[in-house]
Design a protein around this motif. Structure first.
Motif, short mmCIF file in Angstrom:
data_model
loop_
_atom_site.label_atom_id
_atom_site.label_comp_id
_atom_site.label_asym_id
_atom_site.label_seq_id
_atom_site.Cartn_x
_atom_site.Cartn_y
_atom_site.Cartn_z
N VAL A 35 0.92 -1.01 -0.04
CA VAL A 35 0.05 -0.04 -0.02
C VAL A 35 0.90 1.26 -0.09
N ASN A 36 0.75 2.23 -0.86
CA ASN A 36 1.58 3.20 -1.12
C ASN A 36 0.67 4.42 -1.74
N GLY A 37 0.74 5.48 -0.78
CA GLY A 37 0.45 6.92 -1.23
C GLY A 37 -1.34 6.72 -1.40
N SER A 38 -1.79 5.97 -0.49
CA SER A 38 -3.21 5.87 -0.36
C SER A 38 -3.92 6.65 0.66
N THR A 39 -4.98 7.14 0.21
CA THR A 39 -5.67 8.19 1.11
C THR A 39 -7.24 7.56 1.49
N ASP A 40 -7.27 6.47 0.99
CA ASP A 40 -8.74 5.67 1.26
C ASP A 40 -8.46 4.51 2.34
N ASN A 41 -9.25 3.54 2.28
CA ASN A 41 -9.34 2.18 3.19
C ASN A 41 -8.52 1.09 2.59
N THR A 42 -7.54 1.39 1.64
CA THR A 42 -7.00 0.24 0.97
C THR A 42 -6.27 -0.73 1.79
N LYS A 43 -5.67 0.17 2.90
CA LYS A 43 -4.80 -0.57 4.00
C LYS A 43 -5.85 -1.61 4.78
N GLN A 44 -7.15 -0.99 5.13
CA GLN A 44 -7.86 -1.80 6.20
C GLN A 44 -8.32 -3.09 5.24
N VAL A 45 -8.93 -2.87 4.17
CA VAL A 45 -9.48 -3.96 3.20
C VAL A 45 -8.32 -5.10 3.08
N ALA A 46 -7.08 -4.63 2.88
CA ALA A 46 -6.13 -5.65 2.88
C ALA A 46 -5.96 -6.32 4.37
N TYR A 49 -8.69 -8.91 5.00
CA TYR A 49 -8.36 -10.13 4.47
C TYR A 49 -7.56 -11.00 4.72
N GLY A 50 -6.64 -10.55 5.85
CA GLY A 50 -5.55 -11.19 6.25
C GLY A 50 -4.02 -11.27 5.65
N CYS A 51 -4.14 -10.23 4.85
CA CYS A 51 -2.95 -10.10 3.98
C CYS A 51 -1.77 -9.70 4.74
N LYS A 52 -0.75 -9.78 4.33
CA LYS A 52 0.78 -9.12 4.96
C LYS A 52 0.76 -7.64 4.18
N VAL A 53 0.56 -6.75 4.98
CA VAL A 53 0.59 -5.20 4.30
C VAL A 53 2.03 -4.46 4.62
N ILE A 54 2.46 -4.20 3.29
CA ILE A 54 3.73 -3.25 3.66
C ILE A 54 3.31 -1.78 3.10
N GLU A 55 3.38 -0.88 3.91
CA GLU A 55 2.69 0.45 3.84
C GLU A 55 3.60 1.71 3.99
N TYR A 56 3.53 2.44 2.87
CA TYR A 56 4.20 3.73 2.88
C TYR A 56 3.26 4.92 2.57
#
Length: 516
Positions: A35-46, A49-56
């Motif tokens: 997840v990079n540059g997101s301003t919505d709920n992309t991280k929360q969705v991931a 679903y139990g995904c491994k999230v790398i966030e910037y």
């Protein structure tokens, strides 16, 4: 199944659930969402679903997320998707199965896009040209640029994780390394791709939007790498072209005339008289026939026509006679034709008239073939890509490779007579020197050209095709030299600093785990 799925995502809260619903049906070992540059709920969705999230918080730039995801993956099979294109899981299975069967890379088969009765997009031309330059015509437009694709983790390691941020460059390295690359399935990501601002964003001094310009630049960077690895012609044949031809010419006539015609001949006894007759009917004052490795009958017929004949006992190689003829000529305009294709005088006049009216380089306009021949011919793809790289897509498949064409004397002096030995090279020099280059008239020399031995494919490629492809790589090498490693095409900032930091951190973590 030991599968890692890698999905870069920015503001994809609407499409990501659709993608993850399908991916979960594959029962992967892990799903990594960068997840990079997101301003919505992309991280929360991931996370839901139990995904491994790398966030910037910031946008990483094109393809950086792929590199990070590949480095972080622990599966033996890596499947790459985008966060904005849902794909049914059954359509993803062939890519995974291809890797399980022992292949290193499984690409999306988009060859159907070249078979549509529409002119190809510049990005498709770039992908096809790169494969052709690598002598991989069978790969068509298949590329690491397009998802979905799968890869062995060992292949990803061999290429180096940083290289995945430059897909065309990674593709060149994979081919040079002899990796097994297949395209096991067709997934339509053309019509399903989400429209973005970059697809329409205009940039200064370019006929292409920003996203297209970036991808063209990526392909130029890959070609630069190929040239560094394999030489100025990308390792392709020069077909015994004698570039050290004898430096002995007829002296240039002191008196100036309006037009000279340059006609190279080999064994052209069936056509040369008719060729010369039509040139005379077009009002050309000086006709120069360059006989190189010709049979006696061809030479005698030419001499009987009261024209200048320059003889060389051996064949000099393709296009060398053009340079010699131009050097020996005295016309303000030089008309270049071949001795084996009879072109009617009324079809020669438009080139002469265009040059007389100020066009520095008057080209044969073969553009109509783009609307008649599907898929795009390999030579046409090389010519089209050269014009795209020169930011002259209006010239489409028209370069100095094809006769007839006419060049004004002033332009010849600018580009240098020797450049005519490699027509695409002369084409680059003409455009980069500010010459007025236009397509002026159509003469069908593609379907009337006599079939020769070197036109026949051997081991997948004809010698004549390989030579012409090599000519275009050499021309692109010059363009890269005159601009930069990306051919002067811009690139949005890519956070290579963050990628390097991420790769180093993960190397340290892996070392610590190994020591423990």
């Amino acid at each position: 199944m030991n599968l890692s799925v890698i999905i870069p995502a920015c503001n994809e809260e609407d499409t990501l659930p659709l993608i993850l619903d399908e991916v979960q049906k594959l029962h992967p070992l892990e799903i990594i969402v960068v997840v990079n540059g997101s301003t919505d709920n992309t991280k929360q969705v991931a996370e839901k679903y139990g995904c491994k999230v790398i966030e910037y918080a910031e946008k990483l730039g094109l393809n950086i997320g792929r590199s990070m995801g590949a480095k972080a993956a622990i599966g033996e099979v890596l499947l790459f998707l985008d966060g904005d294109i849902p794909v049914p899981h059954k359509e993803l299975l062939p890519f995974i199965e291809a890797i399980d069967e022992g292949h290193d890379i499984a690409l999306n088969d988009l060859s159907w896009t070249l078979k549509r009765k529409v002119r190809p997009h510049p990005v498709a031309v770039a992908k096809y040209a790169l494969n052709l330059f690598m002598k991989q015509e069978q790969m068509s437009v298949q590329a690491l640029t397009a998802v979905p694709f799968a890869m062995k983790r060992t292949a990803a390691e061999t290429l180096g994780y940083a290289l995945h941020a430059e897909p065309p460059l990674a593709q060149v390295e994979a081919i040079l390394a002899g990796m097994s690359i297949v395209a096991p399935a067709v997934v339509d990501v053309i019509y399903t791709n989400k429209a973005r601002e970059a697809h329409q964003e205009k940039i200064e001094n370019s006929p292409f939007p920003l996203s297209t310009s970036e991808i063209i630049g990526d392909h130029m960077l890959a070609i630069h790498h190929l040239i560094e690895k394999k030489g100025v012609r990308g390792g392709l044949t020069d077909a015994e072209r004698n570039r050290l031809y004898p430096k002995v010419y007829l002296p240039k006539r002191p008196e100036k005339i309006a037009c000279s015609a340059i006609i190279p001949v080999g064994e052209e006894k069936e056509t040369i008289e008719a060729v010369i007759t039509e040139v005379k009917k077009a009002g050309v004052e000086e006709i120069i026939v360059i006989a190189n490795g010709s049979d006696d009958e061809t030479v005698q017929i030419a001499k009987s026509q009261n024209v200048v004949v320059i003889e060389f006992s051996e064949a000099l190689g393709h296009n060398i006679p053009r340079a010699i003829g131009a050097m020996c000529s005295s016309g303000d305009v030089c008309l270049f034709i071949d001795g084996d294709i009879v072109i009617q005088s009324e079809d020669l006049l438009p080139y002469i008239k265009a040059a007389e009216q100020g066009v520095d380089v008057a080209l044969n306009d073969l553009s109509c073939l783009l609307d008649q021949v599907y898929p795009l011919h390999s030579v046409s793809a090389a010519k089209y890509f050269l014009n795209i790289a020169l930011k002259r897509p209006d010239l489409t498949i028209n370069t100095l490779t094809a006769v007839p064409h006419a060049i004004r004397r002033e332009a010849l002096e600018k580009i240098g007579y020797d450049s005519l030995m490699v027509p695409p090279l002369a084409h680059v020099l003409a455009i980069k020197n500010g010459c007025k280059v236009e397509q002026v008239h159509f003469v069908d020399v593609a379907r009337t050209n006599r079939i020769r031995r070197d036109h026949i494919k051997v081991n997948g490629i004809a010698k004549s095709t390989e030579r012409i492809l090599g000519d275009h790589i050499e021309a692109l090498a010059l363009l890269l030299e005159l601009t930069d490693h990306r051919g002067g095409f811009p690139r949005k900032p890519r956070r290579l600093d963050l990628l390097e930091e991420f790769l180093n951190e993960n190397n340290t973590n892996q070392e610590n785990l190994t020591n423990e």
